[in-house]
Design a protein around this motif. Structure first.
Motif, short mmCIF file in Angstrom:
data_model
loop_
_atom_site.label_atom_id
_atom_site.label_comp_id
_atom_site.label_asym_id
_atom_site.label_seq_id
_atom_site.Cartn_x
_atom_site.Cartn_y
_atom_site.Cartn_z
N LEU A 5 0.84 -1.20 0.00
CA LEU A 5 0.00 0.00 0.00
C LEU A 5 0.87 1.25 0.00
N LEU A 6 1.97 1.20 0.79
CA LEU A 6 2.87 2.35 0.87
C LEU A 6 3.57 2.61 -0.47
N SER A 7 3.74 1.52 -1.25
CA SER A 7 4.42 1.68 -2.53
C SER A 7 3.50 2.14 -3.64
N SER A 8 2.21 2.26 -3.31
CA SER A 8 1.23 2.71 -4.31
C SER A 8 1.56 4.14 -4.73
N PRO A 9 1.59 4.43 -6.05
CA PRO A 9 1.90 5.79 -6.53
C PRO A 9 0.93 6.84 -5.96
N PHE A 10 -0.35 6.47 -5.85
CA PHE A 10 -1.33 7.42 -5.34
C PHE A 10 -1.03 7.78 -3.88
N VAL A 11 -0.74 6.74 -3.06
CA VAL A 11 -0.47 6.99 -1.65
C VAL A 11 0.81 7.79 -1.48
N LEU A 12 1.83 7.49 -2.27
CA LEU A 12 3.08 8.24 -2.20
C LEU A 12 2.85 9.71 -2.58
N LEU A 13 2.02 9.90 -3.61
CA LEU A 13 1.70 11.27 -4.02
C LEU A 13 0.94 12.01 -2.92
N LEU A 14 -0.02 11.31 -2.28
CA LEU A 14 -0.80 11.92 -1.20
C LEU A 14 0.09 12.30 -0.02
N ILE A 15 1.00 11.37 0.35
CA ILE A 15 1.91 11.65 1.46
C ILE A 15 2.80 12.85 1.13
N THR A 16 3.27 12.91 -0.12
CA THR A 16 4.11 14.03 -0.55
C THR A 16 3.37 15.36 -0.45
#
Length: 514
Positions: A5-16
């Motif tokens: 889940l953490l490696s998901s592009p969407f989640v990474l973008l959201l965290i950024t």
């Protein structure tokens, strides 16, 4: 948490995005609250604890209490740094510096801070107070002739008629006068005066209690009352494009349509019948018709906004002044009796009538009104916006000069200056003698600022004073002003931005034998 889940592009973008937002907020907070500290200037919000303390004070106490608190926080400083809606601001305490900013170096501080973008709400955004630069100068020059001696004399007759109608109604309704909320009735009087002098419309709001002019005035006066209205103002100021997109305005669309239709009908009728009335609308019509090389052509929205601002300012400012005068006269019977004697003297000399010239000669009336404006000024703070880079002298010994950049806000604590014992001994006492011929010249310049000073001084102040004096004179002729069990003395202010008492202004009007 699942590593996939953490490696998901969407989640990474959201965290950024969240991290960038947090970093941005921290940067803005640091810039906002430590801006002045980094310049070596005494500032109100110089630590996290002081920020929390200031917020508690502002939210828990009245605007007057907060003004007094910030004024005495650094008693030896000429000015202190603070923040106003995330903008670097300066609270100026020194009268000499106030003079420099308002008058001597006015070209550096020509504007007021803006609350509403004119493209979002033309009714408010195009008025003289909000306009800036050359547009303000052009409009000021257009409106200034409204308040010359000749125009004031013409409007005196219109105002006098409104005053007589008002007092006659009270005389004819004695039961109504036993215990009366003066805020309501003085708003009605101010409404009638503005309707006739600005719009050329005759209204008697004491008889016709639900006329649309009065209803709209009450609605307009509530624009900054309560938390929802404050939130709306902050949103309109911070996000004008979004506000325009969603159709959010400071005043309702019904109010804008009402005043626009009234002004349109007035202009149409005057042009159709070639009717000239030397008032504000006439001057604005002339400015609209005049061929001008200026890039700013007067529009209908400009005329509506000026007429509305005159109505809005007169509706509340005049009624507040009258309320405070009547309150102080009811509490201080000796002052009331002396003022009545002066009024009766001029009535006797004028065969029972008060003329424009006799009103100007009432020196004790001037003293009473001036002392009322000192003790209960129309605004707690005044402001100017820096438009050109400016260097302030050291705030106090050991400090260095401070550069004020364009868009920085200068705030003048009017209420605190008016109540500083250094300038006005025993400031809580109502003492008109402060403004007698002998004493008024001893008042330190720029410590008395009920209408501001310099080119941005309130353009209608002489009209407001005339309007108030006429009515006070006629009231004292017919009534003795007395306190009631609902009268609160000393006055306790509520949390609104203008001075309003808790519980209202309750007075007994006792008919006199005349």
């Amino acid at each position: 948490m699942d590593s996939s889940l953490l490696s998901s592009p969407f989640v990474l973008l959201l965290i950024t995005v969240i991290l960038i937002a947090i970093l941005k907020i921290v940067t803005v907070l640091h810039y906002t609250y430590f801006y002045w500290k980094n310049k070596g200037l005494p500032c109100l919000q110089n630590s996290l604890s002081s920020i929390i303390t200031d917020w508690k004070l502002f939210s828990a106490y009245t605007f007057v209490d907060y003004c007094q608190y910030v004024y005495y926080r650094f008693p030896d400083a000429k000015y202190v740094g603070t923040v106003d809606s995330s903008s670097p601001s300066v609270i100026v305490r020194d009268p000499e510096l106030i003079k420099d900013i308002m008058v001597k170096d006015f070209e550096h501080f020509t504007d007021h801070r803006s609350f509403i973008d004119e493209s979002v709400d033309p009714l408010f955004g195009k008025n003289t107070f909000a306009l800036r630069g050359d547009r303000w100068r052009q409009m000021r020059n257009t409106l200034s002739p409204t308040f010359t001696a000749s125009k004031m004399k013409f409007m005196f007759d219109l105002v006098s008629k409104c005053s007589q109608n008002f007092v006659t109604y009270l005389v004819d309704h004695p039961k109504f006068c036993h215990m009366i909320d003066m805020k309501d009735v003085f708003r009605r009087y101010a409404n009638d005066v503005i309707a006739t002098t600005a719009f050329g419309i005759s209204v008697n709001s004491m008889k016709d209690r639900d006329n649309e002019f009065y209803i709209k005035g009450v609605e307009a006066s509530k624009f900054a009352s309560g938390l929802p209205a404050v939130i709306k103002m902050i949103f309109l100021k911070s996000y004008p494009r979004v506000a325009k997109l969603i159709g959010l305005t400071l005043f309702s669309s019904d109010m804008s349509k009402f005043f626009k239709s009234v002004v349109e009908e007035t202009i149409r009728a005057r042009k159709q019948h070639n009717f000239i009335r030397p008032d504000m609308i006439h001057l604005l019509i002339q400015a609209q018709d005049k061929e001008s090389t200026s890039e700013y052509k007067m529009t209908l929205d400009d005329i509506v906004s000026q007429a509305f601002s005159f109505f809005f300012a007169g509706f509340d400012t005049t009624s507040n002044l009258l309320c405070f005068v009547v309150h102080e006269l009811a509490v201080n019977q000796d002052i009331q009796n002396r003022l009545r004697e002066e009024v009766q003297q001029h009535l006797a000399e004028g065969n029972g009538e008060i003329s424009y010239e006799s009103l100007l000669k009432m020196s004790y009336m001037d003293m009473v009104i001036s002392e009322t404006l000192r003790k209960h000024p129309p605004l707690v703070f005044l402001d100017r916006l820096c438009t050109k880079r400016y260097e302030l002298p050291p705030s106090q010994p050991g400090c260095r000069n401070v550069i004020i950049e364009p868009d920085h806000i200068m705030l003048f604590p009017v209420y605190a200056l008016h109540h500083d014992p250094k300038y006005f001994p025993n400031p809580d006492k109502f003492d008109p003698e402060r403004f007698n011929e002998e004493n008024k010249d001893n008042i330190s310049p720029y410590t008395y600022l009920p209408f501001g000073q310099g080119p941005r001084k309130c353009i209608g102040n002489r009209f407001v004073l005339m309007e108030a004096k006429i009515l006070i004179a006629l009231l004292l002729q017919q009534f003795t002003l007395k306190t009631t069990e609902k009268t609160i003395e000393p006055i306790v202010y509520n949390k609104e931005f203008t001075l309003q008492p808790v519980g209202g202004f309750w007075i007994n009007l006792e008919k006199r034998e005349t």
